[in-house]
Design a protein around this motif. Structure first.
Motif, PDB file in Angstrom:
ATOM      1  N   VAL A  43      -3.282  -2.087  -8.769  1.00 50.59           N
ATOM      2  CA  VAL A  43      -4.403  -2.977  -9.093  1.00 50.59           C
ATOM      3  C   VAL A  43      -5.651  -2.160  -9.421  1.00 50.59           C
ATOM      4  N   PHE A  44      -5.901  -1.121  -8.631  1.00 52.86           N
ATOM      5  CA  PHE A  44      -7.071  -0.262  -8.855  1.00 52.86           C
ATOM      6  C   PHE A  44      -6.989   0.421 -10.213  1.00 52.86           C
ATOM      7  N   ILE A  45      -5.827   0.955 -10.552  1.00 47.42           N
ATOM      8  CA  ILE A  45      -5.643   1.620 -11.850  1.00 47.42           C
ATOM      9  C   ILE A  45      -5.810   0.617 -12.988  1.00 47.42           C
ATOM     10  N   TYR A  46      -5.259  -0.589 -12.795  1.00 46.82           N
ATOM     11  CA  TYR A  46      -5.399  -1.622 -13.821  1.00 46.82           C
ATOM     12  C   TYR A  46      -6.869  -1.955 -14.078  1.00 46.82           C
ATOM     13  N   LEU A  47      -7.650  -2.085 -13.018  1.00 49.08           N
ATOM     14  CA  LEU A  47      -9.063  -2.435 -13.179  1.00 49.08           C
ATOM     15  C   LEU A  47      -9.808  -1.361 -13.973  1.00 49.08           C
ATOM     16  N   MET A  48      -9.462  -0.086 -13.754  1.00 46.63           N
ATOM     17  CA  MET A  48     -10.073   0.989 -14.532  1.00 46.63           C
ATOM     18  C   MET A  48      -9.644   0.900 -15.994  1.00 46.63           C
ATOM     19  N   ALA A  49      -8.360   0.607 -16.224  1.00 47.66           N
ATOM     20  CA  ALA A  49      -7.851   0.470 -17.589  1.00 47.66           C
ATOM     21  C   ALA A  49      -8.507  -0.712 -18.292  1.00 47.66           C
ATOM     22  N   LEU A  53       1.439  -5.686 -14.392  1.00 47.65           N
ATOM     23  CA  LEU A  53       0.123  -6.324 -14.370  1.00 47.65           C
ATOM     24  C   LEU A  53      -0.563  -6.193 -15.723  1.00 47.65           C
ATOM     25  N   PHE A  54      -0.456  -5.030 -16.327  1.00 45.61           N
ATOM     26  CA  PHE A  54      -1.039  -4.759 -17.646  1.00 45.61           C
ATOM     27  C   PHE A  54      -0.493  -5.724 -18.691  1.00 45.61           C
ATOM     28  N   ILE A  55       0.814  -5.908 -18.705  1.00 45.19           N
ATOM     29  CA  ILE A  55       1.451  -6.765 -19.707  1.00 45.19           C
ATOM     30  C   ILE A  55       1.184  -8.243 -19.422  1.00 45.19           C
ATOM     31  N   LEU A  56       1.308  -8.643 -18.146  1.00 46.50           N
ATOM     32  CA  LEU A  56       1.083 -10.049 -17.803  1.00 46.50           C
ATOM     33  C   LEU A  56      -0.353 -10.478 -18.066  1.00 46.50           C
ATOM     34  N   MET A  57      -1.321  -9.634 -17.698  1.00 50.77           N
ATOM     35  CA  MET A  57      -2.717  -9.977 -17.935  1.00 50.77           C
ATOM     36  C   MET A  57      -3.034  -9.978 -19.425  1.00 50.77           C
ATOM     37  N   ASP A  58      -2.422  -9.073 -20.158  1.00 56.84           N
ATOM     38  CA  ASP A  58      -2.631  -9.046 -21.608  1.00 56.84           C
ATOM     39  C   ASP A  58      -2.138 -10.335 -22.251  1.00 56.84           C
ATOM     40  N   LEU A  59      -0.967 -10.799 -21.817  1.00 58.80           N
ATOM     41  CA  LEU A  59      -0.425 -12.060 -22.339  1.00 58.80           C
ATOM     42  C   LEU A  59      -1.282 -13.240 -21.906  1.00 58.80           C
ATOM     43  N   ALA A  60      -1.666 -13.272 -20.636  1.00 57.71           N
ATOM     44  CA  ALA A  60      -2.467 -14.387 -20.125  1.00 57.71           C
ATOM     45  C   ALA A  60      -3.816 -14.468 -20.838  1.00 57.71           C
ATOM     46  N   MET A  61      -4.458 -13.316 -21.036  1.00 63.70           N
ATOM     47  CA  MET A  61      -5.764 -13.318 -21.695  1.00 63.70           C
ATOM     48  C   MET A  61      -5.633 -13.608 -23.181  1.00 63.70           C
ATOM     49  N   TYR A 103       0.816  -1.221   0.000  1.00 62.31           N
ATOM     50  CA  TYR A 103       0.000   0.000   0.000  1.00 62.31           C
ATOM     51  C   TYR A 103       0.849   1.270   0.000  1.00 62.31           C
ATOM     52  N   THR A 104       2.128   1.140  -0.309  1.00 60.59           N
ATOM     53  CA  THR A 104       3.018   2.295  -0.308  1.00 60.59           C
ATOM     54  C   THR A 104       2.783   3.171  -1.540  1.00 60.59           C
ATOM     55  N   LEU A 105       2.883   4.483  -1.336  1.00 67.24           N
ATOM     56  CA  LEU A 105       2.772   5.430  -2.444  1.00 67.24           C
ATOM     57  C   LEU A 105       4.177   5.709  -2.968  1.00 67.24           C
ATOM     58  N   SER A 106       4.562   5.005  -4.013  1.00 61.12           N
ATOM     59  CA  SER A 106       5.920   5.129  -4.547  1.00 61.12           C
ATOM     60  C   SER A 106       5.924   4.809  -6.042  1.00 61.12           C
ATOM     61  N   TRP A 107       7.137   4.773  -6.593  1.00 61.39           N
ATOM     62  CA  TRP A 107       7.309   4.450  -8.011  1.00 61.39           C
ATOM     63  C   TRP A 107       6.777   3.062  -8.337  1.00 61.39           C
ATOM     64  N   ARG A 108       6.636   2.232  -7.307  1.00 60.99           N
ATOM     65  CA  ARG A 108       6.195   0.861  -7.544  1.00 60.99           C
ATOM     66  C   ARG A 108       4.773   0.812  -8.112  1.00 60.99           C
ATOM     67  N   ILE A 109       3.985   1.830  -7.874  1.00 58.37           N
ATOM     68  CA  ILE A 109       2.626   1.859  -8.419  1.00 58.37           C
ATOM     69  C   ILE A 109       2.678   1.766  -9.941  1.00 58.37           C
ATOM     70  N   LEU A 110       3.527   2.592 -10.545  1.00 55.40           N
ATOM     71  CA  LEU A 110       3.659   2.576 -12.007  1.00 55.40           C
ATOM     72  C   LEU A 110       4.255   1.265 -12.479  1.00 55.40           C
ATOM     73  N   PHE A 111       5.299   0.796 -11.800  1.00 52.06           N
ATOM     74  CA  PHE A 111       5.954  -0.451 -12.192  1.00 52.06           C
ATOM     75  C   PHE A 111       4.988  -1.626 -12.120  1.00 52.06           C
ATOM     76  N   ASP A 112       4.244  -1.719 -11.020  1.00 47.05           N
ATOM     77  CA  ASP A 112       3.301  -2.826 -10.852  1.00 47.05           C
ATOM     78  C   ASP A 112       2.153  -2.746 -11.847  1.00 47.05           C
ATOM     79  N   PHE A 113       1.707  -1.520 -12.127  1.00 44.31           N
ATOM     80  CA  PHE A 113       0.628  -1.376 -13.114  1.00 44.31           C
ATOM     81  C   PHE A 113       1.079  -1.877 -14.479  1.00 44.31           C
ATOM     82  N   VAL A 114       2.247  -1.439 -14.923  1.00 40.14           N
ATOM     83  CA  VAL A 114       2.757  -1.864 -16.238  1.00 40.14           C
ATOM     84  C   VAL A 114       2.962  -3.369 -16.265  1.00 40.14           C
TER      85      VAL A 114
END
Length: 229
Positions: free
Chosen positions: A162-168, A94-102, A81-92
């Motif tokens: 995760v929240f940003i990914y769900l909106m995307a 998650l975005f790529i992994l879910m895109d590949l998985a789907m 739940y930290t507010l850091s650069w990891r938000i962007l890293f995790d979003f990207v």
């Protein structure tokens, strides 16, 4: 938010998660309607069957949401739940992994008996409208939801990512089912847009089921030779 949910009874959680899914659906359909209105595209009315399946999809997604919350509450899904650069890293990530998985899941369905049994139901709508994002065979909805839960079980993502990914995810879903291409071709040729799954990209899949299996990007279709522009 999670603390608030943790203090709720099971009944309240079911009500909250159902309301949440219905609200997301309403907002997504409203967004799609506004895009079509802005582009002066005649809006085709949804059939009773489409509306019914859309509601059923929301019910199934509510079950998946509850399952995800239960897994988090019992320590199976871990979030930071930290507010850091990891938000962007995790979003990207998650975005790529879910895109590949789907992409792989979608491709496998089309190349197996599951297409006729399950996925052909979605392809009944060759000229999609926004509500068709939620018009899926119940088993397919369960499949995509399970894929999402497995991803969360395997990796420790940032909650805000995760929240940003769900909106995307909803944004790309609605854009893919507009039945028109609202983004000018001049923009679609520019990086990073030329790698994204635009409305016309997914519409091509509805017109020709042997191409464009990706969701958020066209990268995997280009790599696996299933891309059609």
């Amino acid at each position: 938010m999670l603390r608030f949910l943790s203090a709720q009874s099971s009944f309240n959680l079911w009500v909250i998660f159902l309301a949440e899914n219905l609200l997301v659906t309403v907002l997504a359909l409203l967004f799609g309607w506004l895009v079509l209105q802005f582009n002066r595209k005649p809006i085709k009315a949804a059939s009773r069957k489409e509306v019914f399946i859309c509601i059923l999809t929301n019910v199934i997604n509510t079950v998946i949401t509850y399952a995800g919350f239960w897994l988090w509450k019992h320590g199976y899904i871990l979030l930071s739940y930290t507010l850091s650069w990891r938000i962007l890293f995790d979003f990207v990530t998650l975005f790529i992994l879910m895109d590949l998985a789907m992409f792989l899941f979608h491709y496998a369905i089309h190349r197996s008996v599951l297409y006729k049994a399950i996925h052909r139901f979605h392809h009944h709508y060759a000229d999609p409208i926004p509500i068709d994002l939620f018009v899926l065979h119940p088993l397919e909805t369960v499949g995509f939801g399970s894929l999402w839960l497995v991803m969360l079980l395997l990796f420790n993502f940032n909650f805000y990512a995760v929240f940003i990914y769900l909106m995307a995810n909803v944004f790309f879903g609605i854009m893919g089912h507009l039945g028109i291409e609202p983004i000018p071709q001049s923009i679609r040729k520019v990086t990073p847009f030329k790698y994204l799954g635009t409305s016309s990209f997914h519409h091509q899949h509805h017109l020709n089921i042997n191409h464009n299996f990706g969701f958020y990007t066209n990268i995997w279709d280009k790599l696996f030779g299933t891309y059609k522009g």
